[in-house]
Design a protein around this motif. Structure first.
Motif, PDB file in Angstrom:
ATOM      1  N   SER A 535      21.575  49.232  11.209  1.00  0.00           N
ATOM      2  CA  SER A 535      22.267  48.094  10.595  1.00  0.00           C
ATOM      3  C   SER A 535      21.595  46.768  10.953  1.00  0.00           C
ATOM      4  O   SER A 535      21.701  45.792  10.219  1.00  0.00           O
ATOM      5  CB  SER A 535      23.737  48.069  10.998  1.00  0.00           C
ATOM      6  OG  SER A 535      23.833  47.968  12.386  1.00  0.00           O
ATOM      7  N   ALA A 538      18.928  45.975   8.351  1.00  0.00           N
ATOM      8  CA  ALA A 538      19.404  45.555   7.026  1.00  0.00           C
ATOM      9  C   ALA A 538      19.551  44.032   6.997  1.00  0.00           C
ATOM     10  O   ALA A 538      19.882  43.404   8.005  1.00  0.00           O
ATOM     11  CB  ALA A 538      20.737  46.215   6.738  1.00  0.00           C
ATOM     12  N   LEU A 539      19.331  43.443   5.827  1.00  0.00           N
ATOM     13  CA  LEU A 539      19.449  41.984   5.711  1.00  0.00           C
ATOM     14  C   LEU A 539      20.916  41.579   5.742  1.00  0.00           C
ATOM     15  O   LEU A 539      21.758  42.235   5.133  1.00  0.00           O
ATOM     16  CB  LEU A 539      18.841  41.515   4.383  1.00  0.00           C
ATOM     17  CG  LEU A 539      17.311  41.459   4.339  1.00  0.00           C
ATOM     18  CD1 LEU A 539      16.847  41.204   2.922  1.00  0.00           C
ATOM     19  CD2 LEU A 539      16.789  40.372   5.263  1.00  0.00           C
ATOM     20  N   PRO A 540      21.239  40.488   6.433  1.00  0.00           N
ATOM     21  CA  PRO A 540      22.635  40.030   6.408  1.00  0.00           C
ATOM     22  C   PRO A 540      22.990  39.541   5.004  1.00  0.00           C
ATOM     23  O   PRO A 540      22.109  39.133   4.249  1.00  0.00           O
ATOM     24  CB  PRO A 540      22.649  38.884   7.410  1.00  0.00           C
ATOM     25  CG  PRO A 540      21.238  38.434   7.513  1.00  0.00           C
ATOM     26  CD  PRO A 540      20.369  39.621   7.228  1.00  0.00           C
ATOM     27  N   PRO A 541      24.288  39.602   4.653  1.00  0.00           N
ATOM     28  CA  PRO A 541      24.669  39.153   3.314  1.00  0.00           C
ATOM     29  C   PRO A 541      24.371  37.662   3.139  1.00  0.00           C
ATOM     30  O   PRO A 541      24.494  36.885   4.088  1.00  0.00           O
ATOM     31  CB  PRO A 541      26.174  39.419   3.269  1.00  0.00           C
ATOM     32  CG  PRO A 541      26.601  39.537   4.690  1.00  0.00           C
ATOM     33  CD  PRO A 541      25.427  40.041   5.452  1.00  0.00           C
ATOM     34  N   GLN A 542      23.957  37.286   1.939  1.00  0.00           N
ATOM     35  CA  GLN A 542      23.681  35.877   1.649  1.00  0.00           C
ATOM     36  C   GLN A 542      25.008  35.126   1.474  1.00  0.00           C
ATOM     37  O   GLN A 542      25.966  35.683   0.953  1.00  0.00           O
ATOM     38  CB  GLN A 542      22.860  35.764   0.357  1.00  0.00           C
ATOM     39  CG  GLN A 542      21.477  36.396   0.473  1.00  0.00           C
ATOM     40  CD  GLN A 542      20.622  35.690   1.515  1.00  0.00           C
ATOM     41  OE1 GLN A 542      20.395  34.493   1.446  1.00  0.00           O
ATOM     42  NE2 GLN A 542      20.163  36.436   2.516  1.00  0.00           N
ATOM     43  N   VAL A 543      25.039  33.890   1.900  1.00  0.00           N
ATOM     44  CA  VAL A 543      26.235  33.061   1.736  1.00  0.00           C
ATOM     45  C   VAL A 543      26.047  32.184   0.506  1.00  0.00           C
ATOM     46  O   VAL A 543      24.998  31.559   0.345  1.00  0.00           O
ATOM     47  CB  VAL A 543      26.452  32.185   2.995  1.00  0.00           C
ATOM     48  CG1 VAL A 543      27.649  31.271   2.806  1.00  0.00           C
ATOM     49  CG2 VAL A 543      26.634  33.072   4.212  1.00  0.00           C
ATOM     50  N   HIS A 544      27.049  32.166  -0.364  1.00  0.00           N
ATOM     51  CA  HIS A 544      26.956  31.380  -1.600  1.00  0.00           C
ATOM     52  C   HIS A 544      28.066  30.335  -1.657  1.00  0.00           C
ATOM     53  O   HIS A 544      29.088  30.479  -0.991  1.00  0.00           O
ATOM     54  CB  HIS A 544      27.094  32.296  -2.824  1.00  0.00           C
ATOM     55  CG  HIS A 544      26.005  33.318  -2.907  1.00  0.00           C
ATOM     56  ND1 HIS A 544      24.718  32.999  -3.270  1.00  0.00           N
ATOM     57  CD2 HIS A 544      26.010  34.655  -2.654  1.00  0.00           C
ATOM     58  CE1 HIS A 544      23.968  34.102  -3.240  1.00  0.00           C
ATOM     59  NE2 HIS A 544      24.728  35.113  -2.864  1.00  0.00           N
TER      60      HIS A 544
END
Length: 554
Positions: A535, A538-544
């Motif tokens: 884990s 894996a790339l952290p989720p992008q913040v929008h």
């Protein structure tokens, strides 16, 4: 508005509600955002609904909403903090305001450590009688509206339920609707809040008289049957525990026997003798409700608070079953959410007192072995935040090492773990000692260490392989592997496991040279991390769509 913002500083604050009108008029509001807990309740083992007797802490300090009301922290010197989260199951924030909404900083700290938080719904004296008459004697519609608002408030601010305390006499009409109100509130809280709880305080009886029973009996059983638990009054004797156990049957863990740490009235134990009460409660397989453990701070004073707090909880530890972490990543700098300075990467960035429980990190076990080992908080030096974890102890003659258990774990081991450790040895000859991490696994015929060159010791002890540099791709995340700074030493490890279940994470302090003498050591831990490689990669989720509102420049 003054309810949401401090009139002197304009800073956002936590608040309570007074009276029925305020409760029924409450609606979510754009000024609320600061008060909504941002930390989900962490999973832990065993879960709350297991049949093991539990420990509830009821925090009642000088009327509540003290410096803990400042949501973004304050410059408080020597504040009250609680950090023995591994030893407790439920945290109740208590005050004498009708609707006590827990300050969000407490909910954040407790949730990060896997502990649910309850607010308090209380009525007392003649005002309480009038309030109860208004909503209980009014029938289903009236009490349903109160139950609905309480459930909505818990859901909106993201805490976990209510302690209900009716400390006034009730008319026949009002008491007739009390159990239906509790059932209704409990059902609504369960549906609005995952894992939500409603606990009843031993006060009013089924005929409406106010008479504390100090036990579960036929006079108050109807209220116990209507909700998730009973918190008894404090003046019990051993035969009342026997009676309670018989009557509770399979729900024995849902009775929280009250222990007043201030030892008011005719009680067994209190203060540093609170273990006497707990011993009896546990002999009868009942849960315990420790009321006002802030005694340590209020009665003994602020000066040696952390030392006294460790002594208080250390004396109770054998009666407090502990909890295991069951999810990764596990990362902590041990910060208490307060300090005399703020540290970053081992450097004192900003001197001066601060207090913000939302900034408290995951707290470890605090093992004490009389004369051999003590674990405490160090405010004078830290890697990150306000404090580090100080391990002080001795390695006995002829022995090579001491193991200090930081966390119990309970989860399947991923195939590959990364571990990081930041530490600092204090004293005259720090080079006399080596410090390392040890992971233990539950014994099973199938559990193997994946790296064939290193065989685990018996008892499932694994010594992760030291990495001189972080693996490629993780260099940024694990930059600390390269070097400590300001006297801190940094270490990076990996451990490959097959078909194993994690059990404990410990720090090992060992001598570099064998010695016939007893050797003392002091070691500060600045940060520990246990990461699942899969884990981490894996790339952290992008913040929008970030927005900023309510800006106030000073």
């Amino acid at each position: 508005p003054a309810r949401y913002f401090d009139t002197k500083t304009t800073e956002p604050i936590s608040f309570f509600l007074s009276g029925l009108e305020e409760l029924l008029a409450w609606q979510p509001n754009s000024n609320d955002d600061f008060n909504i807990s941002a930390v989900p309740l962490a999973k832990r083992q065993p879960p709350l609904h297991s049949k093991r007797p539990r420990t509830l802490v009821c925090h009642d300090m000088r009327g509540g909403y003290l410096e803990d009301r400042f949501i973004q922290g304050s410059a408080t010197r020597n504040p009250y903090v609680f950090y023995h989260w591994r030893y407790i199951d439920i945290f109740v924030y208590f005050s004498h305001h009708n609707v006590t909404i827990p300050p969000v900083v407490w909910t954040n700290a407790a949730h990060r450590n896997g502990v649910p938080v309850l607010g308090t719904f209380i009525t007392e004296w003649t005002d309480g009688e009038k309030l109860c008459e208004a909503f209980l004697a009014g029938g289903e519609e009236a009490y349903g509206a109160v139950a609905e608002q309480l459930a909505r408030i818990a859901q909106h601010y993201r805490f976990d339920g209510w302690l209900v305390n009716i400390e006034n006499t009730l008319s026949a009409a009002a008491v007739g609707n009390l159990a239906p109100f509790l059932r209704d509130l409990t059902a609504r809280v369960h549906s609005a809040v995952p894992g939500g709880l409603v606990i009843w305080y031993d006060s009013v009886l089924q005929d409406g008289t106010l008479r504390w029973q100090n036990e579960l009996n036929e006079e108050n059983r109807v209220f116990f049957d209507a909700c998730d638990g009973l918190f008894t009054n404090y003046n019990w004797k051993e035969e009342q525990l026997e009676h309670t156990l018989r009557l509770a049957g399979p729900r024995h863990a849902d009775v929280y026997v009250g222990v007043d740490v201030f030892a008011r009235g005719d009680v067994i134990g209190g203060g540093f003798n609170t273990d006497k009460s707990l011993r009896l409660i546990r002999q009868h397989s009942l849960s315990a409700a420790i009321f006002a453990p802030g005694w340590v701070y209020e009665h003994l004073g602020e000066e040696n608070f952390l030392q006294n707090e460790n002594r208080f909880w250390g004396l109770l530890a054998e009666y407090l079953p502990t909890h295991s972490i069951c999810t990764l990543p596990l990362a902590t700098s041990f910060s208490l959410g307060m300090g005399t300075s703020r540290f970053l990467d081992g450097k004192d960035e900003e001197s001066g007192p601060w207090y913000d429980l939302s900034m408290q990190e995951i707290q470890p076990l605090y093992p004490e072995h009389q004369g051999r080992l003590s674990t405490s908080c160090c405010l004078q030096d830290a890697w990150c935040g306000g404090s580090s974890l100080r391990l002080q102890g001795t390695i006995p003659p002829g022995e090579e090492r001491v193991a200090v258990r930081l966390f119990s774990l309970q989860m399947p081991a991923p195939p590959k773990l990364f571990l990081t450790l930041l530490y600092k040895l204090e004293g005259l000859q720090p080079n006399d000692f080596a410090v390392a991490l040890e992971v233990t696994t539950w014994d099973s015929g199938t559990c193997l260490e994946g790296n064939p060159t290193s065989l685990p010791e018996p008892n499932g002890r694994h010594h992760p392989r030291f990495l001189p540099a972080p693996p490629p791709g993780l260099a940024k995340l694990l930059a600390a592997c390269h070097h400590g700074s300001h006297g801190w030493t940094s270490r990076c490890y990996e451990l490959e496991l097959q078909d194993c279940s994690l059990r404990d994470l410990s720090v090992i302090v060992s001598r570099q040279q064998p010695s016939p003498q007893e050797t003392s050591f002091t070691c500060l831990l600045g940060e520990v991390r246990v990461l699942d490689t899969a884990s981490v990669a894996a790339l952290p989720p992008q913040v929008h769509s970030v927005t900023a509102s309510q800006l106030w420049w000073q």
